[in-house]
Design a protein around this motif. Structure first.
Motif: not given
Lengths: 504, 136
Positions: A76-99
């Motif tokens: 019913w509600g909106i859920a955030y799922y984090v598994d290995r696949l999107n954890a990897l992409v999250l790190v890539v996105v935030s590292v690249s954006a910060l650098l």
């Protein structure tokens, strides 16, 4: 605290974007520090999430971190799922954006002096959208975040003073909106047949409905939408102009991340929502999509050969790289999918690397034509070290990470018996080698020509500021580090992802 | 023939949304004027909004507010069984509120960009702009 990471990941950048727009009116010098703090928190949260997911036992709870927004339970509600696949992409996105944020500070201060508040607001909102797309487990929520990302992207691209930027951005608006609408339509069909918007819930309802024409329509329409958004070959027409005429601080944010996050969405749809059983067994699309990818790779490489300047050449290489990842994912075997997921991380890093280097060159030389590169190795030696590292990675020279993902993709192609794909990969590597050695030749030996014009004045060193060179060299080092740790990344992150979906 | 007609009549909402969608797509691809293209994009988005709204609608059903239900307050003695078939599904409609907001935002950004294009080239006709770019 650590249980709130998925929420913080979105909320902190979102609020800091609002703060920045206020700071833009009050004191412009506050904008940059707030942006850095916002993205640093996002980076901290995404690394924390990756560590938590890695520590979780996949056999026990699927190795998934579930975050209920507002405390509502998933269907019913909106859920955030984090598994290995999107954890990897999250790190890539935030590292690249910060650098990229840190690397482009000087450039932004000079080229957007009066609009700094607006620029950083849009920048952080764009990154928020990318992180949101990656972390969300709700199909409709993904659409909304997709549009947040796209709308801020249109604004950022048109913000520079480049003559053709507004038109390029407007063309991107047309195609991007149509792409997102197709995705929304696909989600509508999914909702019609399953009555759910939650990805995990949809995936659990679908298996009984694989024969339904509605599911087939939903899948195809979603795929077309996502392909439009990532610039998969016949649908790529908006991409080169939009990325070329964007200001360099924006090119080096959007070019590495936007297409890669869309590839992630495609893989998420293929693996989690529709499951590989449907994607590869029920549907008879597999071979045709791989052939499309072959065409994408070959055409992207050929168009890159004919490109009139450095930035446009790099954007056509992105079109070819999108072909790599789509093809790898659709090969339908373990090696191909591994190569495709690994290439999301690698291609984001190497595209960031070359675009940062080009950004530095534009900052000093004020141009990105091939002629502007004459004698650039003498003028900007450290920038060019970074550029060469990125170039080697795109070509696929062994110690850099580009080699390893290409290796997996090629072995996937051989395993699937798809020699057209293998040939396209080899062809594209050769073309990339030609392209980059042409650039290196102009940059290294091109100063001879300058001699004729200026008499005896030697080209003196005019390196970009340290704050621009250091992030570039960090990324360049990262290319080699990721290459060396490929084995660990594949064994600990990517193999469990594929094993979870029981794909072989 | 009669089968086709009956399928068109039975699913008229889908035929309408697809027709609208194709009109929008034609305007985006076929028209040369940038504003007409923007209108095309908007028609495309509206078609999908129509699609969503129509899948939530139900014949003879009412808005999903339980008036006399348990805990309704006024008529506790007449608390009856609630039948889902009497109520429309509100979720697609709620989703479309968000989609309308997105469509308005897109329209705003697109028009702002069109103004910027006009200031730069003095025209909104795509072929004239392209010829001006070539001359430059």
């Amino acid at each position: 605290m650590s249980s709130q990471y998925p929420g913080l990941l979105i909320i902190v950048p979102l609020l800091s974007a609002l703060l920045i727009s206020v700071a833009g009116w009050v004191n412009k010098r506050l904008c940059f520090p707030i942006a850095v703090v916002g993205l640093s928190v996002a980076l901290y949260a995404s690394i924390g999430l990756l560590l938590r997911v890695l520590a979780a036992d996949p056999a026990l709870d699927g190795g998934v971190v579930l975050y209920r927004l507002g405390g509502w339970d998933p269907p019913w509600g909106i859920a955030y799922y984090v598994d290995r696949l999107n954890a990897l992409v999250l790190v890539v996105v935030s590292v690249s954006a910060l650098l990229n944020l840190i690397a482009t500070k000087n450039d932004v201060r000079e080229s957007f002096s009066t609009k700094i508040g607006a620029f950083y607001t849009l920048y952080i909102l764009l990154v928020t959208g990318l992180l949101g797309i990656t972390v969300t487990g709700d199909a409709f929520n993904l659409y909304v975040l997709l549009e947040i990302t796209a709308l801020t992207g249109y604004g950022l691209i048109a913000m520079g003073g480049e003559y053709r930027a507004p038109l390029a951005s407007l063309n991107y608006v047309y195609m991007g909106t149509i792409g997102a609408c197709f995705y929304l339509l696909g989600v509508g069909y999914l909702y019609m047949i399953t009555g759910s918007l939650n990805m995990a819930d949809i995936a659990s309802i679908l298996p009984g409905l694989y024969d339904s024409k509605v599911v087939l329509a939903a899948f195809v329409i979603c795929m077309v939408g996502v392909w439009l958004k990532m610039g998969f070959f016949p649908l790529h027409a908006w991409l080169p102009n939009a990325y070329t005429y964007a200001p360099s601080a924006v090119s080096s944010l959007i070019a590495p991340l936007m297409t890669k996050v869309m590839i992630y969405v495609m893989i998420r749809l293929m693996l989690t929502v529709f499951t590989p059983e449907f994607t590869f067994s029920v549907l008879a699309l597999q071979t045709s999509v791989v052939w499309l990818a072959v065409i994408a790779i070959v055409m992207g490489s050929i168009l890159a050969l004919g490109a009139p300047d450095v930035k446009k050449m790099l954007t056509y290489i992105i079109v070819a790289e999108v072909g790599y990842m789509v093809g790898g994912a659709w090969l339908g075997n373990r090696a191909g999918m591994t190569g495709s997921i690994l290439h999301i991380a690698n291609d984001a890093l190497m595209t960031l690397c070359v675009f940062l280097a080009v950004g530095n060159v534009v900052y000093r030389v004020k141009g990105y034509g091939f002629d502007d590169l004459r004698g650039i190795f003498v003028k900007m030696p450290f920038t060019m070290i970074g550029f060469v590292a990125g170039a080697f990675s795109i070509i696929g020279v062994p110690p850099t990470c580009g080699f390893f993902s290409k290796w997996y993709l090629i072995s996937g192609g051989i395993e699937a018996g798809h020699y057209g794909f293998v040939a396209a990969l080899v062809f594209s590597s050769l073309i990339n080698a030609v392209l980059f050695f042409k650039l290196i030749e102009v940059g290294y030996y091109g100063s001879e020509d300058a001699h004729h014009h200026h008499g005896t004045t030697p080209v003196s060193m005019a390196e970009a500021p340290v704050s621009m060179v250091v992030p570039l060299l960090i990324v360049a080092g990262g290319l080699i580090a990721v290459g060396l740790y490929t084995g660990d990344i594949v064994a600990r992150i990517i193999d469990p992802v594929i094993a979870q979906t029981i794909m072989d | 023939m009669s089968e086709i007609i009956s399928s068109v009549v039975a699913h008229y909402n889908y035929w309408i949304y697809i027709a609208l969608m194709m009109i929008g797509l034609y305007a985006v691809i076929g028209k040369k004027n940038l504003i007409k293209k923007i209108i095309g994009v908007n028609i495309f988005q509206t078609a999908i909004i129509l699609f969503y709204v129509s899948i939530g609608a139900k014949k003879g059903a009412t808005i999903p507010i339980i008036h006399h239900g348990p805990g309704g307050g006024h008529h506790e003695t007449t608390a009856s069984v609630i039948e889902a078939s009497q109520y429309m599904n509100p979720l697609p409609h709620v989703l479309m509120l968000t989609a309308i907001v997105v469509a308005v935002a897109t329209l705003g950004v697109a028009l702002a960009l069109a103004i910027k294009v006009y200031n730069q080239y003095g025209t909104l006709e795509e072929d004239e702009i392209l010829s001006r770019i070539r001359v430059r």
